[in-house]
Design a protein around this motif. Sequence first.
Motif, PDB file in Angstrom:
ATOM      1  N   ALA A 232       1.277 -12.471   3.193  1.00  0.00           N
ATOM      2  CA  ALA A 232       0.593 -11.231   3.568  1.00  0.00           C
ATOM      3  C   ALA A 232       1.210 -10.659   4.842  1.00  0.00           C
ATOM      4  CB  ALA A 232      -0.896 -11.491   3.762  1.00  0.00           C
ATOM      5  N   HIS A 233       1.279  -9.336   4.901  1.00  0.00           N
ATOM      6  CA  HIS A 233       1.812  -8.656   6.090  1.00  0.00           C
ATOM      7  C   HIS A 233       0.640  -8.247   6.984  1.00  0.00           C
ATOM      8  CE1 HIS A 233       6.148  -8.083   5.091  1.00  0.00           C
ATOM      9  NE2 HIS A 233       5.686  -8.358   3.886  1.00  0.00           N
ATOM     10  N   ARG A 234       0.760  -8.565   8.273  1.00  0.00           N
ATOM     11  CA  ARG A 234      -0.315  -8.278   9.225  1.00  0.00           C
ATOM     12  C   ARG A 234       0.208  -7.349  10.315  1.00  0.00           C
ATOM     13  NH1 ARG A 234      -0.978 -13.623   7.655  1.00  0.00           N
ATOM     14  NH2 ARG A 234      -3.079 -14.137   6.896  1.00  0.00           N
ATOM     15  N   PHE A 235      -0.635  -6.405  10.697  1.00  0.00           N
ATOM     16  CA  PHE A 235      -0.277  -5.499  11.791  1.00  0.00           C
ATOM     17  C   PHE A 235      -1.561  -4.974  12.411  1.00  0.00           C
ATOM     18  CE2 PHE A 235       0.326  -3.793   7.556  1.00  0.00           C
ATOM     19  CZ  PHE A 235      -0.547  -2.719   7.506  1.00  0.00           C
ATOM     20  N   THR A 236      -1.438  -4.372  13.591  1.00  0.00           N
ATOM     21  CA  THR A 236      -2.588  -3.934  14.385  1.00  0.00           C
ATOM     22  C   THR A 236      -2.494  -2.446  14.646  1.00  0.00           C
ATOM     23  OG1 THR A 236      -2.690  -6.098  15.472  1.00  0.00           O
ATOM     24  CG2 THR A 236      -3.864  -4.288  16.529  1.00  0.00           C
ATOM     25  N   VAL A 237      -3.644  -1.772  14.497  1.00  0.00           N
ATOM     26  CA  VAL A 237      -3.762  -0.348  14.848  1.00  0.00           C
ATOM     27  C   VAL A 237      -4.903  -0.226  15.847  1.00  0.00           C
ATOM     28  CG1 VAL A 237      -4.263   1.984  14.021  1.00  0.00           C
ATOM     29  CG2 VAL A 237      -2.881   0.409  12.627  1.00  0.00           C
ATOM     30  N   SER A 238      -4.647   0.413  16.979  1.00  0.00           N
ATOM     31  CA  SER A 238      -5.648   0.492  18.042  1.00  0.00           C
ATOM     32  C   SER A 238      -5.860   1.941  18.466  1.00  0.00           C
ATOM     33  CB  SER A 238      -5.210  -0.346  19.248  1.00  0.00           C
ATOM     34  OG  SER A 238      -6.141  -0.235  20.296  1.00  0.00           O
ATOM     35  N   GLY A 239      -7.139   2.308  18.573  1.00  0.00           N
ATOM     36  CA  GLY A 239      -7.509   3.605  19.143  1.00  0.00           C
ATOM     37  C   GLY A 239      -7.051   4.799  18.350  1.00  0.00           C
ATOM     38  N   LEU A 240      -7.125   4.762  17.026  1.00  0.00           N
ATOM     39  CA  LEU A 240      -6.716   5.905  16.209  1.00  0.00           C
ATOM     40  C   LEU A 240      -7.769   7.001  16.323  1.00  0.00           C
ATOM     41  CD1 LEU A 240      -4.409   6.694  14.288  1.00  0.00           C
ATOM     42  CD2 LEU A 240      -5.845   5.940  12.386  1.00  0.00           C
ATOM     43  N   ALA A 241      -7.343   8.189  16.720  1.00  0.00           N
ATOM     44  CA  ALA A 241      -8.272   9.294  16.936  1.00  0.00           C
ATOM     45  C   ALA A 241      -8.910   9.726  15.629  1.00  0.00           C
ATOM     46  CB  ALA A 241      -7.546  10.466  17.593  1.00  0.00           C
ATOM     47  N   ALA A 242     -10.047  10.422  15.760  1.00  0.00           N
ATOM     48  CA  ALA A 242     -10.759  10.911  14.580  1.00  0.00           C
ATOM     49  C   ALA A 242      -9.873  11.882  13.800  1.00  0.00           C
ATOM     50  CB  ALA A 242     -12.052  11.604  14.999  1.00  0.00           C
ATOM     51  N   GLY A 243      -9.733  11.633  12.507  1.00  0.00           N
ATOM     52  CA  GLY A 243      -8.918  12.485  11.648  1.00  0.00           C
ATOM     53  C   GLY A 243      -7.428  12.212  11.726  1.00  0.00           C
ATOM     54  N   ALA A 244      -6.996  11.355  12.635  1.00  0.00           N
ATOM     55  CA  ALA A 244      -5.574  11.074  12.783  1.00  0.00           C
ATOM     56  C   ALA A 244      -5.112  10.088  11.708  1.00  0.00           C
ATOM     57  CB  ALA A 244      -5.283  10.525  14.169  1.00  0.00           C
ATOM     58  N   ALA A 245      -3.815  10.067  11.494  1.00  0.00           N
ATOM     59  CA  ALA A 245      -3.225   9.192  10.475  1.00  0.00           C
ATOM     60  C   ALA A 245      -2.012   8.494  11.061  1.00  0.00           C
ATOM     61  CB  ALA A 245      -2.836   9.981   9.239  1.00  0.00           C
ATOM     62  N   THR A 246      -1.700   7.366  10.492  1.00  0.00           N
ATOM     63  CA  THR A 246      -0.521   6.602  10.896  1.00  0.00           C
ATOM     64  C   THR A 246       0.052   5.907   9.666  1.00  0.00           C
ATOM     65  OG1 THR A 246       0.315   4.951  12.448  1.00  0.00           O
ATOM     66  CG2 THR A 246      -1.798   4.500  11.422  1.00  0.00           C
ATOM     67  N   LYS A 247       1.279   5.441   9.786  1.00  0.00           N
ATOM     68  CA  LYS A 247       1.941   4.784   8.675  1.00  0.00           C
ATOM     69  C   LYS A 247       2.434   3.404   9.101  1.00  0.00           C
ATOM     70  CE  LYS A 247       3.667   8.931   6.307  1.00  0.00           C
ATOM     71  NZ  LYS A 247       4.879   9.627   5.790  1.00  0.00           N
ATOM     72  N   ALA A 248       2.421   2.506   8.134  1.00  0.00           N
ATOM     73  CA  ALA A 248       2.988   1.168   8.320  1.00  0.00           C
ATOM     74  C   ALA A 248       3.959   0.908   7.177  1.00  0.00           C
ATOM     75  CB  ALA A 248       1.885   0.110   8.339  1.00  0.00           C
ATOM     76  N   ARG A 249       5.110   0.342   7.500  1.00  0.00           N
ATOM     77  CA  ARG A 249       6.149   0.073   6.492  1.00  0.00           C
ATOM     78  C   ARG A 249       6.509  -1.405   6.529  1.00  0.00           C
ATOM     79  NH1 ARG A 249       8.922   4.984   5.166  1.00  0.00           N
ATOM     80  NH2 ARG A 249       8.239   6.712   6.485  1.00  0.00           N
ATOM     81  N   TYR A 250       6.786  -1.933   5.358  1.00  0.00           N
ATOM     82  CA  TYR A 250       7.278  -3.303   5.283  1.00  0.00           C
ATOM     83  C   TYR A 250       8.021  -3.481   3.961  1.00  0.00           C
ATOM     84  CZ  TYR A 250       3.159  -4.194   2.341  1.00  0.00           C
ATOM     85  OH  TYR A 250       2.208  -4.140   1.353  1.00  0.00           O
ATOM     86  N   GLN A 251       8.761  -4.558   3.864  1.00  0.00           N
ATOM     87  CA  GLN A 251       9.576  -4.847   2.688  1.00  0.00           C
ATOM     88  C   GLN A 251       8.998  -6.044   1.937  1.00  0.00           C
ATOM     89  OE1 GLN A 251      12.563  -3.339   1.661  1.00  0.00           O
ATOM     90  NE2 GLN A 251      12.504  -1.807   3.287  1.00  0.00           N
ATOM     91  N   VAL A 252       9.085  -5.995   0.611  1.00  0.00           N
ATOM     92  CA  VAL A 252       8.742  -7.140  -0.224  1.00  0.00           C
ATOM     93  C   VAL A 252       9.949  -7.462  -1.100  1.00  0.00           C
ATOM     94  CG1 VAL A 252       6.265  -6.699  -0.252  1.00  0.00           C
ATOM     95  CG2 VAL A 252       7.708  -5.644  -1.987  1.00  0.00           C
ATOM     96  N   THR A 253      10.120  -8.729  -1.401  1.00  0.00           N
ATOM     97  CA  THR A 253      11.233  -9.194  -2.228  1.00  0.00           C
ATOM     98  C   THR A 253      10.690  -9.809  -3.503  1.00  0.00           C
ATOM     99  OG1 THR A 253      12.604  -9.638  -0.282  1.00  0.00           O
ATOM    100  CG2 THR A 253      13.256 -10.694  -2.342  1.00  0.00           C
ATOM    101  N   GLY A 254      11.186  -9.329  -4.633  1.00  0.00           N
ATOM    102  CA  GLY A 254      10.749  -9.855  -5.923  1.00  0.00           C
ATOM    103  C   GLY A 254      11.490 -11.140  -6.255  1.00  0.00           C
ATOM    104  N   ARG A 255      10.908 -12.274  -5.925  1.00  0.00           N
ATOM    105  CA  ARG A 255      11.576 -13.551  -6.136  1.00  0.00           C
ATOM    106  C   ARG A 255      11.381 -14.080  -7.551  1.00  0.00           C
ATOM    107  NH1 ARG A 255       9.245 -17.149  -1.456  1.00  0.00           N
ATOM    108  NH2 ARG A 255       7.323 -16.295  -2.333  1.00  0.00           N
ATOM    109  N   TYR A 256      10.329 -13.631  -8.227  1.00  0.00           N
ATOM    110  CA  TYR A 256      10.052 -14.084  -9.587  1.00  0.00           C
ATOM    111  C   TYR A 256       9.731 -12.874 -10.460  1.00  0.00           C
ATOM    112  CZ  TYR A 256       9.428 -18.678  -7.396  1.00  0.00           C
ATOM    113  OH  TYR A 256       9.612 -19.828  -6.691  1.00  0.00           O
ATOM    114  N   ARG A 257      10.129 -12.973 -11.713  1.00  0.00           N
ATOM    115  CA  ARG A 257       9.810 -11.896 -12.650  1.00  0.00           C
ATOM    116  C   ARG A 257       8.294 -11.778 -12.823  1.00  0.00           C
ATOM    117  NH1 ARG A 257      10.468 -13.250 -17.352  1.00  0.00           N
ATOM    118  NH2 ARG A 257      11.026 -15.434 -17.019  1.00  0.00           N
ATOM    119  N   GLY A 258       7.839 -10.578 -13.170  1.00  0.00           N
ATOM    120  CA  GLY A 258       6.421 -10.393 -13.453  1.00  0.00           C
ATOM    121  C   GLY A 258       5.938  -9.011 -13.064  1.00  0.00           C
ATOM    122  N   ARG A 259       4.677  -8.761 -13.393  1.00  0.00           N
ATOM    123  CA  ARG A 259       4.000  -7.517 -12.991  1.00  0.00           C
ATOM    124  C   ARG A 259       2.979  -7.873 -11.920  1.00  0.00           C
ATOM    125  NH1 ARG A 259       4.951  -3.430 -16.666  1.00  0.00           N
ATOM    126  NH2 ARG A 259       5.845  -4.102 -18.660  1.00  0.00           N
TER     127      ARG A 259
END
Length: 448
Positions: A109-136
């Motif tokens: 699992a990817h963990r990150f922290t967001v602090s003090g986001l203003a009302a109506g404001a937005a932010t983005k978080a990016r991370y990578q995943v690697t497909g090590r095994y076939r599947g859906r």
Amino acid sequence: MAAPRRALAGLTSRGRCLVGGGLALGLTGAVLGERALVQLAGFVLALPLLAALSVARRRSRVSTRRTVTPARVARGGSAEVVLELQNTDTRRAGVWLLSEQLPGALGRAHRFTVSGLAAGAATKARYQVTGRYRGRYQVGPLQLRVVDPFGLVERTTAGGDTAPLTVVPRVRPLGPGGPGGGRGRGGEGARRAIAVSGDDDVTVREYRQGDDLRKVHWRATARTGELMVRLEERPWRAQGTLLLDTRARAHLVAPEREGVPQVPGPPGDRWPPADSLEWLVEAAASVGVALAEQGADLRVVTAAGELPPAPGRRGLGADELLDRLATVGASRASDLSATVAAACRVAGNGPLICLLGAVGPDDVADLVQQRGGPVADVAVLLDITGWADAAPARARRAGPAAEALRGQREQAAAMLAGAGWRVTTAEAGQDVADVWSRLGGIRLGAPA
């Protein structure tokens, strides 16, 4: 009081330590008769309660939108996940501890922290995943933890939104060699051509019981010394059928776990197949895509049944094949009799390409009996013992039986070769293209 009680149930380690210290301090003060210690204990115990009230009153309202690019990756490939967060409350948000839940096959699992986001404001978080095994797989949902400023109490909520990610088998370039390497015309106007030696190019074959005697070709009969019958030329469409031996008993299957077993592979291959079943599926994807790109009506039969094409289609397309193979796993089937019967029925007079695990003469007897004719069939037999070195437990299992498996495989290969099949053996560490090239060049849909 229900909300504070629920909040107190979310005491962090720091909060539990503080409560334990306050109780010990109060007990000590009561025993010694020190009123100051009792008052101090009351203040210490009040801190977690105030933190619980703060967390209970803080109603986090957040909307999320998740995008996975690309939504389908080959095994070993990476995808980028973009998580958009927006504070939909009318107040400034506190400290959000976010945890993006992932299936074990995609990593931790990817963990990150967001602090003090203003009302109506937005932010983005990016991370990578690697497909090590076939599947859906489903990426997400997001788990949100709200904590008080002192880190004493937390409240956890989980969202319900996810995004799909499909990990398909890798497609290896086959090169110009091997069956299907030629660019045969597979359109409706193409015709089957079965050449016999001599000046006459009439399409003929050996007489079979029940053939119409009026179709006997006397010139070819006199030339060959055997009764030959004339075949009616009819329009056809190039086709190819794959038979996949996905029986669990025919493979050494590596279980999904945190680390991918290190097995030998071609130079420069960072993600070699972890077991013989993965090698077989990867070979099926490579061969199948090559045939589909040549315009063939591709059919695939596994030990669990045929991979069905889309409604209204006669065969699988390249993308459709990869999607079907993404979820192919080990089957509990004990033998190949039903699989061989289904594959022979589907293949008809077209070529049959068999990708087999650990087999013996009994496993290929039905193939020898049910297949025959001018079209060259192909078989690849896997030496599954090569994958045993990746794990000591599998090595102990396969060690005593290695010689027996080798002998059975050689007998099966001899039976198939004697019946006119093109046969080769694949070992761990060999690239699909190298194995395929050893089978020689056969134009798709044409006889050898």
